[in-house]
Design an enzyme around this catalytic site. Structure first.
Site, PDB file in Angstrom:
ATOM      1  N   ASP A 169      20.279  19.211  11.621  1.00 43.05           N
ATOM      2  CA  ASP A 169      19.856  20.561  11.243  1.00 43.05           C
ATOM      3  C   ASP A 169      18.841  21.162  12.206  1.00 43.05           C
ATOM      4  O   ASP A 169      18.567  22.355  12.168  1.00 43.05           O
ATOM      5  CB  ASP A 169      19.232  20.555   9.832  1.00 43.05           C
ATOM      6  CG  ASP A 169      20.263  20.396   8.734  1.00 43.05           C
ATOM      7  OD1 ASP A 169      21.461  20.215   9.062  1.00 43.05           O
ATOM      8  OD2 ASP A 169      19.881  20.457   7.553  1.00 43.05           O
ATOM      9  N   GLU A 171      23.297  38.584  -3.493  1.00 45.06           N
ATOM     10  CA  GLU A 171      23.703  38.302  -2.116  1.00 45.06           C
ATOM     11  C   GLU A 171      23.685  39.597  -1.311  1.00 45.06           C
ATOM     12  O   GLU A 171      24.254  40.607  -1.733  1.00 45.06           O
ATOM     13  CB  GLU A 171      25.099  37.661  -2.115  1.00 45.06           C
ATOM     14  CG  GLU A 171      25.793  37.586  -0.769  1.00 45.06           C
ATOM     15  CD  GLU A 171      25.042  36.797   0.308  1.00 45.06           C
ATOM     16  OE1 GLU A 171      24.639  35.665   0.060  1.00 45.06           O
ATOM     17  OE2 GLU A 171      24.856  37.360   1.412  1.00 45.06           O
ATOM     18  N   HIS A 194      54.283  13.964  -5.988  1.00 44.02           N
ATOM     19  CA  HIS A 194      54.380  14.864  -7.141  1.00 44.02           C
ATOM     20  C   HIS A 194      54.033  14.115  -8.410  1.00 44.02           C
ATOM     21  O   HIS A 194      54.523  13.003  -8.586  1.00 44.02           O
ATOM     22  CB  HIS A 194      55.813  15.400  -7.245  1.00 44.02           C
ATOM     23  CG  HIS A 194      56.026  16.291  -8.414  1.00 44.02           C
ATOM     24  ND1 HIS A 194      55.517  17.585  -8.458  1.00 44.02           N
ATOM     25  CD2 HIS A 194      56.669  16.095  -9.595  1.00 44.02           C
ATOM     26  CE1 HIS A 194      55.874  18.131  -9.619  1.00 44.02           C
ATOM     27  NE2 HIS A 194      56.562  17.262 -10.325  1.00 44.02           N
TER      28      HIS A 194
HETATM   29  P1  NAI Z   1      23.330  29.853   3.735  1.00 41.79           P
HETATM   30  O1  NAI Z   1      22.851  30.348   5.028  1.00 41.79           O
HETATM   31  O2  NAI Z   1      24.624  29.131   3.660  1.00 41.79           O
HETATM   32  O3  NAI Z   1      23.436  31.043   2.690  1.00 41.79           O
HETATM   33  C1  NAI Z   1      22.355  31.925   2.466  1.00 41.79           C
HETATM   34  C2  NAI Z   1      22.874  33.241   1.943  1.00 41.79           C
HETATM   35  O4  NAI Z   1      21.749  34.058   1.617  1.00 41.79           O
HETATM   36  C3  NAI Z   1      23.695  34.025   2.966  1.00 41.79           C
HETATM   37  O5  NAI Z   1      24.928  34.357   2.392  1.00 41.79           O
HETATM   38  C4  NAI Z   1      22.842  35.256   3.249  1.00 41.79           C
HETATM   39  O6  NAI Z   1      23.612  36.420   3.496  1.00 41.79           O
HETATM   40  C5  NAI Z   1      22.024  35.392   1.981  1.00 41.79           C
HETATM   41  N1  NAI Z   1      20.739  36.083   2.161  1.00 41.79           N
HETATM   42  C6  NAI Z   1      19.852  35.903   3.163  1.00 41.79           C
HETATM   43  N2  NAI Z   1      18.795  36.699   2.983  1.00 41.79           N
HETATM   44  C7  NAI Z   1      18.998  37.390   1.840  1.00 41.79           C
HETATM   45  C8  NAI Z   1      18.260  38.370   1.136  1.00 41.79           C
HETATM   46  N3  NAI Z   1      17.074  38.782   1.573  1.00 41.79           N
HETATM   47  N4  NAI Z   1      18.778  38.883  -0.002  1.00 41.79           N
HETATM   48  C9  NAI Z   1      19.989  38.444  -0.452  1.00 41.79           C
HETATM   49  N5  NAI Z   1      20.718  37.528   0.179  1.00 41.79           N
HETATM   50  C10 NAI Z   1      20.237  36.995   1.316  1.00 41.79           C
HETATM   51  O7  NAI Z   1      22.128  28.943   3.190  1.00 41.79           O
HETATM   52  P2  NAI Z   1      21.951  27.981   1.937  1.00 41.79           P
HETATM   53  O8  NAI Z   1      22.996  28.194   0.899  1.00 41.79           O
HETATM   54  O9  NAI Z   1      20.527  28.118   1.553  1.00 41.79           O
HETATM   55  O10 NAI Z   1      22.195  26.553   2.571  1.00 41.79           O
HETATM   56  C11 NAI Z   1      21.426  26.084   3.684  1.00 41.79           C
HETATM   57  C12 NAI Z   1      22.265  25.209   4.579  1.00 41.79           C
HETATM   58  O11 NAI Z   1      22.609  24.007   3.924  1.00 41.79           O
HETATM   59  C13 NAI Z   1      23.564  25.880   4.986  1.00 41.79           C
HETATM   60  O12 NAI Z   1      23.850  25.627   6.321  1.00 41.79           O
HETATM   61  C14 NAI Z   1      24.577  25.224   4.094  1.00 41.79           C
HETATM   62  O13 NAI Z   1      25.877  25.222   4.648  1.00 41.79           O
HETATM   63  C15 NAI Z   1      24.005  23.824   3.935  1.00 41.79           C
HETATM   64  N6  NAI Z   1      24.465  23.278   2.670  1.00 41.79           N
HETATM   65  C16 NAI Z   1      25.723  22.795   2.602  1.00 41.79           C
HETATM   66  C17 NAI Z   1      26.240  22.332   1.417  1.00 41.79           C
HETATM   67  C18 NAI Z   1      27.640  21.856   1.379  1.00 41.79           C
HETATM   68  O14 NAI Z   1      28.237  21.658   2.431  1.00 41.79           O
HETATM   69  N7  NAI Z   1      28.233  21.687   0.204  1.00 41.79           N
HETATM   70  C19 NAI Z   1      25.443  22.326   0.189  1.00 41.79           C
HETATM   71  C20 NAI Z   1      24.153  22.902   0.366  1.00 41.79           C
HETATM   72  C21 NAI Z   1      23.685  23.355   1.570  1.00 41.79           C
END
Ligand code: NAI
Length: 457
Positions: free
Chosen positions: A303, A199, A434
């Site tokens: 999205d 990350e 509880h």
């Molecule tokens: P995200 O944007 O939430 O996380 C991507 C992460 O990758 C960030 O923390 C960023 O700092 C990091 N990153 C970016 N470029 C990088 C690099 N070059 N090297 C290292 N780290 C890097 O995106 P994610 O997890 O792919 O999800 C996509 C979307 O789908 C988001 O909006 C997410 O909230 C949504 N989603 C929601 C879920 C849920 O609500 N449970 C489950 C899966 C996805």
């Protein structure tokens, strides 16, 4: 070719699009929905639902492996991915059948094919023009990558490919510690893979309250999920057996697979949006607080617009648009009030503001944290974590942040508390059953109201 005039044509049948279609038809509108793949979209077919099925299978595997700590003896044999996938696909198929039945019963016509916006009031699909009073753009998002990082679908994959794997990788590097990275890291670790999460920012789930990130980091360390935090990806090369991932600063990590989970980008290219005059921003469609685009007859949700990329946000935006078009009074969505859950083991759930954002917005922040170690049900389940409540001084609760198994199920109460602007003292009055995990929510509010029961002030 044939022209058809309806009240609403929806481009894209995912969470945002189909919610709008269902609500619009309920309100008496005549609706056509255009979908190139399957109604249900990312959430149902390659997102929320399949990943949560995998996470449940992962929980079952962990339960078997850890059964002895409850005095139950048995042996863990293996995880058969083809069977896990069959279970996952059965869940999807059941929901898909229900959804298509619902769409049909509301008399929504579904047109199969790739649609294109051709005017402020028309969409074209395979030579057929559908004229409508209103158009809703809901074409969603796809996994994105970064320049130079080529997704080959075999060794360098996205969540789309990960959901189709019929074997468990021996080892995997995950780029990105957002919801997708943490959820897949959690699943694969439970299934036995060696997992390293990379990350760029200093924490896992970096948009969450810092204390939640730290609790997740600790829990993942205990699970032997390796973490390279504040680490920038440089490049990936193929090796004889997999990949070698290079990080800035010279460190390398080898694994069978690299999962790229660095966010999702909007699907808006070559669909006629700009040509018709829809204002865009970095590929997203720009909208006002009512999800209307710069073209009065065109709305956009999900999205595709620059709001939280969550299925439940898409549903809400779709409903808002349908009701607005039907002439009902609508209220803009309060995006701070949307609950967010990462369904890893343990789960991370939150609603409202983090203390950092609250401070930036000028709130005088007070907070209380209740450690799950004091909660009977959490002890019974054997889960660690905490509930943190943030309020403005002498004012209402403005944020709730939780980590622990099953806390995703607790966030709905926290959502009511923050959205109803309850005072900590008002919540402290409420009796929680509880022994349940929900007592931790009550206890955190008791502490913030200055009368902690099972915790120190
Ligand atoms: P995200 O944007 O939430 O996380 C991507 C992460 O990758 C960030 O923390 C960023 O700092 C990091 N990153 C970016 N470029 C990088 C690099 N070059 N090297 C290292 N780290 C890097 O995106 P994610 O997890 O792919 O999800 C996509 C979307 O789908 C988001 O909006 C997410 O909230 C949504 N989603 C929601 C879920 C849920 O609500 N449970 C489950 C899966 C996805």
């Amino acid at each position: 070719m044939s022209e058809q005039t309806v009240d609403l044509v929806v481009l894209g049948g995912g969470s945002g699009g189909y919610a709008a279609a269902l609500r619009a038809s309920e309100l008496g509108m005549n609706v056509v929905m255009v979908e190139k793949d399957k109604v249900g979209g990312t959430c149902l077919h390659v997102g929320c639902i399949p990943t949560k099925a995998l996470l449940h299978a992962a929980e079952v595997a962990d339960t078997i492996k850890e059964a002895e700590q409850f005095g139950v003896h048995g042996s863990f044999d293996r995880v058969e991915m083809t069977e896990v996938n069959a279970y996952k696909d059965k869940v999807i198929a059941g929901l898909f059948k229900g959804l298509t039945g619902l769409v049909k019963s509301r008399k929504i016509e579904v047109v199969a094919g790739t649609g294109r916006l051709v005017s402020p009031t028309a969409v074209e699909v395979d030579g057929r023009t559908i004229e409508a009073k209103h158009v809703l753009l809901a074409t969603g998002s796809v996994p994105r990558s970064i320049p130079g990082l080529e997704i080959d679908g075999e060794r360098v994959i996205t969540s789309d490919h990960a959901l189709k794997l019929d074997t468990i990788p021996g080892s995997v590097v995950i780029l990105g510690a957002g919801a997708i990275g943490c959820e897949f890291g959690s699943v694969w670790r439970s299934f036995g893979s060696e997992v390293t999460i990379v990350e760029a920012l200093p924490h896992l789930v970096p948009l969450e309250e810092e204390s939640s990130s730290k609790l997740l980091e600790r829990a993942f360390r205990k699970r032997c999920i390796k973490q390279e935090l504040g680490a920038r990806f440089e490049k990936v090369e193929h090796t004889d057996s997999g990949v070698r991932v290079h990080l800035e600063g010279g460190k390398t990590v080898e694994a069978d697979l690299l999962l790229v989970a660095i966010g999702r980008g909007p699907v808006s290219k070559d669909l006629g949006y700009e040509q018709v005059g829809v204002e865009m921003e970095r590929g997203f469609v720009k909208v006002d607080a009512y999800c209307q685009t710069s073209v009065p007859t065109i709305s956009a949700v999900g999205d595709l617009i620059p709001t939280l990329q969550l299925a439940h946000v898409g549903f809400a935006e779709g409903i808002l648009v349908a009701e607005r078009l039907a002439g009902l009074a609508v209220t803009p969505i309060d995006y701070d009030g949307v609950p967010r859950v990462t369904y890893s083991s343990p789960e991370v759930a939150s609603v409202g503001l983090t203390s950092k954002v609250a401070t930036e917005r000028g709130y005088d922040v007070v907070e209380a944290t209740y450690d799950l170690a004091g909660n009977g049900k959490a002890r019974i389940l054997g889960t660690a974590g905490a509930v943190k409540v943030i309020a403005s001084k002498d004012g209402p609760v403005i944020g709730v942040h939780m980590v622990g198994e099953r806390v995703g199920e607790l966030i709905a109460e926290a959502q009511l508390i923050t959205n109803w602007e309850a005072l900590p003292s008002e919540v402290a009055q409420l009796i929680h059953p509880h022994p349940t995990m929900s007592e931790a929510v009550g206890e955190a509010h008791l502490a913030l109201a200055g009368k902690p029961l099972h915790s120190h002030s």
